[in-house]
Design an enzyme around this catalytic site. Sequence first.
Site, PDB file in Angstrom:
ATOM      1  N   TYR A 434       5.538  20.979 -21.021  1.00  0.00           N
ATOM      2  CA  TYR A 434       4.297  21.409 -21.691  1.00  0.00           C
ATOM      3  C   TYR A 434       3.335  22.162 -20.754  1.00  0.00           C
ATOM      4  CZ  TYR A 434       1.917  16.748 -20.722  1.00  0.00           C
ATOM      5  OH  TYR A 434       1.357  15.634 -20.194  1.00  0.00           O
ATOM      6  N   GLU A 435       2.379  22.832 -21.336  1.00  0.00           N
ATOM      7  CA  GLU A 435       1.517  23.789 -20.604  1.00  0.00           C
ATOM      8  C   GLU A 435       2.341  24.856 -19.893  1.00  0.00           C
ATOM      9  OE1 GLU A 435      -1.527  24.537 -20.732  1.00  0.00           O
ATOM     10  OE2 GLU A 435      -2.171  22.819 -21.923  1.00  0.00           O
ATOM     11  N   GLY A 436       3.440  25.258 -20.485  1.00  0.00           N
ATOM     12  CA  GLY A 436       4.312  26.266 -19.876  1.00  0.00           C
ATOM     13  C   GLY A 436       5.413  25.616 -19.077  1.00  0.00           C
ATOM     14  N   GLN A 441       6.052  29.070 -15.484  1.00  0.00           N
ATOM     15  CA  GLN A 441       5.295  29.063 -14.222  1.00  0.00           C
ATOM     16  C   GLN A 441       5.932  30.018 -13.216  1.00  0.00           C
ATOM     17  OE1 GLN A 441       2.521  27.313 -14.460  1.00  0.00           O
ATOM     18  NE2 GLN A 441       3.270  26.494 -16.409  1.00  0.00           N
TER      19      GLN A 441
END
Lengths: 589, 589
Positions: A434-436, A441
């Site tokens: 999650y969050e990429g 990244q």
Amino acid sequence: MSQYHPPLKDLAFLLGDVFDFDQHAQHCGIDCDTGTVLAIAEEAGKFASEVIDPLNAGSDRNGAKWHDSVVTTSPGYREAYAGFCESGWNGLRFPEQYGGQGLCSVVATAVDEMWHAASLSFALCPMLTNGAIEALLTAGNDALKETYLAKLVSGEWTGTMNLTEPSAGSDLAAVQCKALRQEDGSYRIHGQKIFITYGEHDLAENIIHLVLARTPDAPKGVKGISLFVVPKFMVNPDGTPGSRNDVRCASIEHKLGIHGSPTAVMLFGEGEGATGYLVGEENRGLEYMFIMMNEARFSVGLQGLSVSDRAYQHALAYALERVQGRAVGEATTGTIIRHPDVRRMLLGMKSRIEAMRALAVYVSMQKDLAHSNAAASGKAKARMELLVPVLKGWLTESAQDLTYDAVQVFGGMGFIEETGAAQYYRDARILTIYEGTTAIQANDLVGRKTQRDRGEAAFALIGDMMADVKVLGENGHPAAQRLSTRLASACDALRSAVNWIIESQESAPRAVYGGSVPYLHLWGTVVGGWMHARRLQAALRKDGAELAAVAHSASFFAAHVLVNAPALAATIKEGGSSALDFPDTAWLE
Amino acid sequence: MSQYHPPLKDLAFLLGDVFDFDQHAQHCGIDCDTGTVLAIAEEAGKFASEVIDPLNAGSDRNGAKWHDSVVTTSPGYREAYAGFCESGWNGLRFPEQYGGQGLCSVVATAVDEMWHAASLSFALCPMLTNGAIEALLTAGNDALKETYLAKLVSGEWTGTMNLTEPSAGSDLAAVQCKALRQEDGSYRIHGQKIFITYGEHDLAENIIHLVLARTPDAPKGVKGISLFVVPKFMVNPDGTPGSRNDVRCASIEHKLGIHGSPTAVMLFGEGEGATGYLVGEENRGLEYMFIMMNEARFSVGLQGLSVSDRAYQHALAYALERVQGRAVGEATTGTIIRHPDVRRMLLGMKSRIEAMRALAVYVSMQKDLAHSNAAASGKAKARMELLVPVLKGWLTESAQDLTYDAVQVFGGMGFIEETGAAQYYRDARILTIYEGTTAIQANDLVGRKTQRDRGEAAFALIGDMMADVKVLGENGHPAAQRLSTRLASACDALRSAVNWIIESQESAPRAVYGGSVPYLHLWGTVVGGWMHARRLQAALRKDGAELAAVAHSASFFAAHVLVNAPALAATIKEGGSSALDFPDTAWLE
């Protein structure tokens, strides 16, 4: 279950000896000193270990429950959250104007580590609220700020981030949620969002959703996405929650881990449309998201550190108590910490955790600097932006290895759920997603953070690391020699990889991205080694057991982690093409 | 859920092209040829994919249930197990004298891979029965063989291995279970055993427990352990199950994975004692266990391959179907297999799986040879014993990485249990723990398999690998050049590590064992690369897509896995001491 010990001693070492927080604060114009940070951290540590941590195992077994659009959180969560807000922990980092305490990033990092360590699931609620606050602070107009910020800062209301849709995950260009402008300036929102953390719950009297959606005439792709505030309950003129908005939770997910955190499917506008308010300008939603994203990704990286430390402490407690077998070279049966491989696993965890924590503090200092009026703020901003994907990717990937080893220390008991080690392992699994994802990244690190400035920020950091290599190499301590030698060769490897990534940008773009994740691992490996170099330099001014602990941890990191840097550089340069050229007809054979 | 595709094509390549099974069979005096093995494998593949695999997800959600000492297996297990036995799969490898089919190890390996891939949980039942059969074949007297073997070989009865007790896990010297000899020559067994796979269930009419226990006058430690047969139901003179023996299942564990496999706490002799029959001689129980252990450890290694391949196939099916984002360097949005990092993960899985499968077949050939009258049987036995801990350790550790990546391919969906990827990840977690943790394998590899013969078996294998490096190096194909260069340097690294481990045996025994797990990884890395060398040599006699697939997989393995060998050797040699010397007072700081 073991008890959670907040890392107060390591924090004191980092702020007092390694990074000189007092000087940093002065430099940034922050009205705070090391003693104050440590006093706050000590209080947070108490709340984390005494109130939150004891709820964590129960919330795994007895997770959030959905019934008829209503979500009930795990036993004890309501009381703990109320206490959390009452003690003012929610607003620590936010402006005093909205009821916060205006403390700097370093303080936020120190205490956030503890919330996440005590319970990833619980701490996700304030973490998402922080995201909503940042969004409003960044781009909200005065009316929105006036209506929502004080309640969010106090924690009376919580916030969510609604990005993902069934066909728009990593690719936000595919967002389909619709927003229709009304005569009164508000919008009607229609659409479905998935994977919404704390999208529905019973901890607060209102939930403020930040929602990505498109207006009818918006450009295609990421340039046509706008950001809206959609409250669960409309807000009365007196600021109290009023009638229900047209948004509800259709279900929550059955997940591998973080069972205490409800992951909601949200339906906006099943009837006439959910009322939403534009944040900033139309079509600039993704831009605002990117501003917040550094914050959110930093937080998830921190979660990697937190769950690693908690799992390590749990395994360590067992290793110090469990008697099994006579270790090689020893005369009698003892606790399993005497076995060489158990020690290898434990110091493997500890030395990585120390590198991770130092990096988190270092990056938070860059955040403070970037937000200050200091002369170095531009350089600090570039460095922070370079290191945020590294921190998110490397800390969360490391958390997989560390929570894995923590299970392994328990042997057969590790596989039994009641032991608790498996929960950290399962909970940690979300962090690289999650969050990429890690690949997101890594792609950010390659494209925006390395190629865009032709390596300027990267080479500047490598230069700073080489300066520390030189200082360390002049010290005769065996650990200083070992670490400086490995770090020098790791910096060379990194420099060659950066060069290759820049040179190959045009000629072999797909091969470059085929090596992006190894490139992220290489960065993590090298800056982790650098953090040990900084730690060791500080410890060399001490002696005895204090120096020995830091020196052995640094030596371990050099021989087990840093040593891999040259191979990673080779993989980046040689490894991308085989997967790309693999014949598509031959996968399933 | 995706469909399971048995690896028939790869098997045909391995048996027909890489290893020349026909010559091997002739050499060992085995009456079987490649065509026959592939025909059997095809039938097994059908049963695995059509009957067993469809039960796997259900048995995770609805695992084995315990109530009042009785265990009910997951829906569909009874019928599937009955079909499994009816088709004769249970007795494939066992002597025709007891109703088996007397087939060789290579055949057993080929079909066992498929059972485990279809369901680790289901396949554990026959796997444990195999262990009991091996024990009786190895050391049972005629009466025991007469009474039990035919029923176990047919699968009408199942077997278990009862080693672990609450205070005797990795350290069997601590076994406390008691055995009292009776006048009729039988024994009364008293004690508690834990972690007993399929210790109780409803698949068969009788369960034959093999139990480690001590007689009252037995020597302390591992030299005082005896092995007993303890049937759940006493056997009537006519061979049918009779009265209940004094043994029952007190509970089953709540585990991270393999929910379909009941893991029992067994109580022997709550009343007058469970009736047991000595296997072989008193005090030689551990010796018999060690004979079987190669078999059991090989099987668990194979499980690592199996779950990896199943997880890979599941992820591949998704990657070929899920549309998300435009991949770098491509013009339009496509399926996610177009993204460089997704391809990296998929070929990373595939290339490791290919190395793992080749190694499993190679080691099973050494088992066949070792059990034959061929001139090379002594050398084969030494090689098999060297490679079994590598196979167990490296395949199961690799399975962690591969099932992890398989989750990652799914992105957010990977964390949702219904997707199925998480089950493989959870199930795989036991593999590096049971039948001896990775550290136990690594210690075996260091002590018994490297130091005891002063590296003789190790150097012989390195010599064979270097011969293949030479052959490959003479071929001009780029993949042959890349692989032979990396494999040569990996062999050098391995040789230096072997030398160091032998040289340091006396001077630094604890530091040697502090590097034992990296040493195991180094062996796996190098022999995995060797397997790719063998595969590539065979493929170079072909052309087109067939060669391209093997060559890209080999190149990938060289650049992503083999490349790490020199660093692993450095870690082994330099990395052991820091954890050992770390001050004991400084762990929790």
